[in-house]
Design a protein around this motif. Structure first.
Motif, PDB file in Angstrom:
ATOM      1  N   ASP A  18       0.866  -1.284   0.131  1.00 51.80           N
ATOM      2  CA  ASP A  18       0.063   0.043  -0.033  1.00 51.80           C
ATOM      3  C   ASP A  18       0.871   1.283  -0.139  1.00 51.80           C
ATOM      4  OD1 ASP A  18       0.558  -0.763   2.765  1.00 51.80           O
ATOM      5  OD2 ASP A  18      -0.351   0.879   3.344  1.00 51.80           O
ATOM      6  N   GLU A  19       2.314   1.429   0.335  1.00 52.96           N
ATOM      7  CA  GLU A  19       3.053   2.498   0.323  1.00 52.96           C
ATOM      8  C   GLU A  19       4.111   2.313  -0.797  1.00 52.96           C
ATOM      9  OE1 GLU A  19       4.788   2.342   4.256  1.00 52.96           O
ATOM     10  OE2 GLU A  19       2.684   2.554   5.111  1.00 52.96           O
ATOM     11  N   PHE A  20       4.130   3.211  -1.432  1.00 56.12           N
ATOM     12  CA  PHE A  20       5.107   3.262  -2.681  1.00 56.12           C
ATOM     13  C   PHE A  20       5.917   4.339  -2.771  1.00 56.12           C
ATOM     14  CE2 PHE A  20       1.296   0.812  -3.588  1.00 56.12           C
ATOM     15  CZ  PHE A  20       1.976  -0.294  -4.108  1.00 56.12           C
ATOM     16  N   ARG A  31      -6.060  -2.227   5.226  1.00 63.68           N
ATOM     17  CA  ARG A  31      -7.207  -2.639   5.809  1.00 63.68           C
ATOM     18  C   ARG A  31      -7.850  -3.993   5.222  1.00 63.68           C
ATOM     19  NH1 ARG A  31      -9.641   1.881   5.093  1.00 63.68           N
ATOM     20  NH2 ARG A  31     -11.066   1.229   3.067  1.00 63.68           N
ATOM     21  N   ASN A  32      -7.795  -4.091   3.923  1.00 62.02           N
ATOM     22  CA  ASN A  32      -8.605  -5.063   3.296  1.00 62.02           C
ATOM     23  C   ASN A  32      -7.641  -6.561   3.566  1.00 62.02           C
ATOM     24  OD1 ASN A  32     -10.482  -3.428   2.266  1.00 62.02           O
ATOM     25  ND2 ASN A  32      -9.374  -3.399   0.056  1.00 62.02           N
ATOM     26  N   LEU A  33      -6.300  -6.174   3.639  1.00 56.59           N
ATOM     27  CA  LEU A  33      -5.327  -7.336   3.830  1.00 56.59           C
ATOM     28  C   LEU A  33      -5.554  -7.902   5.354  1.00 56.59           C
ATOM     29  CD1 LEU A  33      -2.879  -8.700   2.188  1.00 56.59           C
ATOM     30  CD2 LEU A  33      -1.652  -7.269   3.533  1.00 56.59           C
ATOM     31  N   SER A  34      -5.709  -7.322   6.156  1.00 55.13           N
ATOM     32  CA  SER A  34      -5.846  -7.670   7.560  1.00 55.13           C
ATOM     33  C   SER A  34      -7.424  -8.335   7.628  1.00 55.13           C
ATOM     34  CB  SER A  34      -5.694  -6.477   8.458  1.00 55.13           C
ATOM     35  OG  SER A  34      -4.554  -6.109   8.560  1.00 55.13           O
ATOM     36  N   THR A  35      -8.398  -7.694   7.182  1.00 56.60           N
ATOM     37  CA  THR A  35      -9.672  -8.202   7.288  1.00 56.60           C
ATOM     38  C   THR A  35      -9.756  -9.737   6.536  1.00 56.60           C
ATOM     39  OG1 THR A  35     -10.642  -6.135   7.055  1.00 56.60           O
ATOM     40  CG2 THR A  35     -12.103  -7.919   6.502  1.00 56.60           C
ATOM     41  N   LEU A  36      -8.944  -9.739   5.330  1.00 57.06           N
ATOM     42  CA  LEU A  36      -9.050 -11.061   4.824  1.00 57.06           C
ATOM     43  C   LEU A  36      -8.330 -12.064   5.419  1.00 57.06           C
ATOM     44  CD1 LEU A  36      -8.438  -9.941   1.002  1.00 57.06           C
ATOM     45  CD2 LEU A  36     -10.453 -11.255   1.915  1.00 57.06           C
ATOM     46  N   VAL A  37      -7.042 -11.588   6.121  1.00 60.79           N
ATOM     47  CA  VAL A  37      -6.362 -12.555   6.878  1.00 60.79           C
ATOM     48  C   VAL A  37      -7.500 -13.467   8.062  1.00 60.79           C
ATOM     49  CG1 VAL A  37      -4.518 -13.226   8.466  1.00 60.79           C
ATOM     50  CG2 VAL A  37      -4.229 -12.030   6.150  1.00 60.79           C
ATOM     51  N   ASP A  38      -8.098 -12.217   8.680  1.00 63.12           N
ATOM     52  CA  ASP A  38      -8.653 -12.792   9.864  1.00 63.12           C
ATOM     53  C   ASP A  38     -10.042 -13.509   9.258  1.00 63.12           C
ATOM     54  OD1 ASP A  38      -7.264 -10.988  11.457  1.00 63.12           O
ATOM     55  OD2 ASP A  38      -8.798  -9.234  11.389  1.00 63.12           O
ATOM     56  N   LEU A  39     -10.545 -13.248   8.221  1.00 61.24           N
ATOM     57  CA  LEU A  39     -11.816 -14.209   7.871  1.00 61.24           C
ATOM     58  C   LEU A  39     -11.266 -15.443   7.454  1.00 61.24           C
ATOM     59  CD1 LEU A  39     -13.500 -11.567   5.463  1.00 61.24           C
ATOM     60  CD2 LEU A  39     -14.383 -12.461   7.697  1.00 61.24           C
ATOM     61  N   PHE A  40     -10.063 -15.715   6.631  1.00 61.12           N
ATOM     62  CA  PHE A  40      -9.770 -16.803   6.249  1.00 61.12           C
ATOM     63  C   PHE A  40      -9.078 -17.640   7.326  1.00 61.12           C
ATOM     64  CE2 PHE A  40     -10.610 -15.241   1.992  1.00 61.12           C
ATOM     65  CZ  PHE A  40     -10.594 -16.214   1.242  1.00 61.12           C
ATOM     66  N   ALA A  41      -8.399 -17.098   8.271  1.00 55.71           N
ATOM     67  CA  ALA A  41      -8.054 -17.896   9.511  1.00 55.71           C
ATOM     68  C   ALA A  41      -9.146 -18.488  10.148  1.00 55.71           C
ATOM     69  CB  ALA A  41      -7.146 -16.819  10.243  1.00 55.71           C
ATOM     70  N   ASP A  42     -10.296 -17.689  10.249  1.00 51.58           N
ATOM     71  CA  ASP A  42     -11.496 -18.159  11.039  1.00 51.58           C
ATOM     72  C   ASP A  42     -12.507 -18.430  10.358  1.00 51.58           C
ATOM     73  OD1 ASP A  42     -10.133 -17.835  13.661  1.00 51.58           O
ATOM     74  OD2 ASP A  42     -10.471 -15.979  13.891  1.00 51.58           O
ATOM     75  N   ASP A  43     -13.695 -17.768  10.030  1.00 51.51           N
ATOM     76  CA  ASP A  43     -15.055 -17.904   9.609  1.00 51.51           C
ATOM     77  C   ASP A  43     -14.806 -18.512   8.048  1.00 51.51           C
ATOM     78  OD1 ASP A  43     -15.544 -16.715  12.041  1.00 51.51           O
ATOM     79  OD2 ASP A  43     -16.027 -14.599  11.111  1.00 51.51           O
ATOM     80  N   VAL A  44     -14.252 -17.881   7.396  1.00 48.70           N
ATOM     81  CA  VAL A  44     -14.334 -18.353   5.881  1.00 48.70           C
ATOM     82  C   VAL A  44     -13.959 -19.707   5.515  1.00 48.70           C
ATOM     83  CG1 VAL A  44     -13.569 -18.051   3.611  1.00 48.70           C
ATOM     84  CG2 VAL A  44     -14.400 -16.202   4.947  1.00 48.70           C
ATOM     85  N   ALA A  84      -2.573  -7.704  -3.307  1.00 47.76           N
ATOM     86  CA  ALA A  84      -3.321  -6.502  -3.775  1.00 47.76           C
ATOM     87  C   ALA A  84      -2.161  -5.501  -3.738  1.00 47.76           C
ATOM     88  CB  ALA A  84      -4.279  -6.309  -2.613  1.00 47.76           C
ATOM     89  N   GLY A  85      -2.185  -4.583  -4.899  1.00 43.46           N
ATOM     90  CA  GLY A  85      -1.255  -3.454  -4.867  1.00 43.46           C
ATOM     91  C   GLY A  85      -1.292  -3.171  -6.489  1.00 43.46           C
ATOM     92  N   HIS A  86      -0.283  -2.361  -6.634  1.00 43.03           N
ATOM     93  CA  HIS A  86      -0.439  -1.882  -8.409  1.00 43.03           C
ATOM     94  C   HIS A  86       0.261  -3.149  -9.170  1.00 43.03           C
ATOM     95  CE1 HIS A  86      -1.187   2.083  -7.940  1.00 43.03           C
ATOM     96  NE2 HIS A  86      -0.568   2.174  -6.853  1.00 43.03           N
ATOM     97  N   GLY A  87      -0.298  -3.472 -10.283  1.00 46.15           N
ATOM     98  CA  GLY A  87       0.064  -4.363 -11.359  1.00 46.15           C
ATOM     99  C   GLY A  87       0.778  -3.390 -12.355  1.00 46.15           C
ATOM    100  N   LEU A  88       2.038  -4.050 -12.829  1.00 42.71           N
ATOM    101  CA  LEU A  88       2.702  -3.128 -13.853  1.00 42.71           C
ATOM    102  C   LEU A  88       3.279  -4.127 -14.984  1.00 42.71           C
ATOM    103  CD1 LEU A  88       5.301  -1.238 -11.260  1.00 42.71           C
ATOM    104  CD2 LEU A  88       3.385  -0.133 -12.333  1.00 42.71           C
ATOM    105  N   LEU A  89       3.135  -3.353 -16.092  1.00 43.48           N
ATOM    106  CA  LEU A  89       3.865  -4.286 -17.363  1.00 43.48           C
ATOM    107  C   LEU A  89       5.186  -3.739 -17.733  1.00 43.48           C
ATOM    108  CD1 LEU A  89       0.808  -4.033 -19.607  1.00 43.48           C
ATOM    109  CD2 LEU A  89       1.297  -5.650 -17.799  1.00 43.48           C
ATOM    110  N   ASP A  90       6.114  -4.708 -18.050  1.00 47.23           N
ATOM    111  CA  ASP A  90       7.349  -4.533 -18.313  1.00 47.23           C
ATOM    112  C   ASP A  90       7.463  -4.204 -20.163  1.00 47.23           C
ATOM    113  OD1 ASP A  90       7.270  -6.643 -19.843  1.00 47.23           O
ATOM    114  OD2 ASP A  90       8.702  -8.149 -18.509  1.00 47.23           O
ATOM    115  N   LEU A  91       8.367  -3.862 -20.512  1.00 47.39           N
ATOM    116  CA  LEU A  91       8.640  -3.534 -21.965  1.00 47.39           C
ATOM    117  C   LEU A  91       7.882  -4.460 -22.991  1.00 47.39           C
ATOM    118  CD1 LEU A  91      11.905  -1.658 -22.082  1.00 47.39           C
ATOM    119  CD2 LEU A  91       9.566  -0.808 -21.997  1.00 47.39           C
ATOM    120  N   LYS A  92       7.838  -5.725 -22.527  1.00 54.23           N
ATOM    121  CA  LYS A  92       7.567  -6.916 -23.197  1.00 54.23           C
ATOM    122  C   LYS A  92       6.024  -7.259 -22.930  1.00 54.23           C
ATOM    123  CE  LYS A  92      11.726  -8.942 -24.418  1.00 54.23           C
ATOM    124  NZ  LYS A  92      12.291 -10.379 -24.428  1.00 54.23           N
TER     125      LYS A  92
END
Length: 155
Positions: A18-20, A31-44, A84-92
């Motif tokens: 999230d920081e660049f 925030r999303n990362l922490s929420t997903l970890v909590d959900l998958f570790a327990d409920d989901v 989750a973050g930025h996706g980038l394309l190289d020259l190819k």
């Protein structure tokens, strides 16, 4: 329909950036990362925190690579990788996952190549590998997988 994944034989790795230094900051990722970890570790999924890892703003590509290989190897049933973050394309036009210090002018040497993700998946004994990319250009992943399957490789 197949059986549901067995939590004690599965693992998940959630990577968020999230920081660049050279790209737009993405505050929702943390925030999303922490929420997903909590959900998958327990409920989901009920993985528990020992089989559900979080990597936030990794300091190096090696740290990401080691985390993917370690988590992928620990699963024999299902391995889930989320980025989750930025996706980038190289020259190819190849997909790379942005790191905190990624430079859009030097993608090839400053961002994590998606091809490395595929190598980590190939090293996994898991019956199923699931990749969720929450980034720009994530459709490049799908084309890469289709092309690889057409040529006999898997991801």
């Amino acid at each position: 329909m197949g059986a549901l994944p067995i939590p004690k034989q599965s693992s998940a790795l959630f990577i968020g950036v999230d920081e660049f230094t050279s790209l737009e900051v993405l505050p929702a990722v943390k925030r999303n990362l922490s929420t997903l970890v909590d959900l998958f570790a327990d409920d989901v999924w009920g993985l528990g925190l020992s089989r559900c890892k979080k990597l936030s703003n990794p300091s190096s590509m090696r740290e990401v690579d080691e985390a993917i290989f370690r988590s992928a190897r620990s699963a024999s049933d299902t391995f889930l990788l989320y980025y989750a973050g930025h996706g980038l394309l190289d020259l190819k036009g190849r997909l790379h996952l942005a790191m905190p210090s990624s430079d859009p002018q030097a993608v090839h040497s400053t961002a994590f190549p998606y091809d490395w993700v595929r190598m980590g998946l190939a090293a996994s004994p898991a019956q199923r590998c699931i990749v969720v990319l929450d980034c720009c250009f994530s459709a490049r992943h799908g084309r890469t997988v289709r092309r690889a399957r057409e040529h006999g490789a898997t991801s």
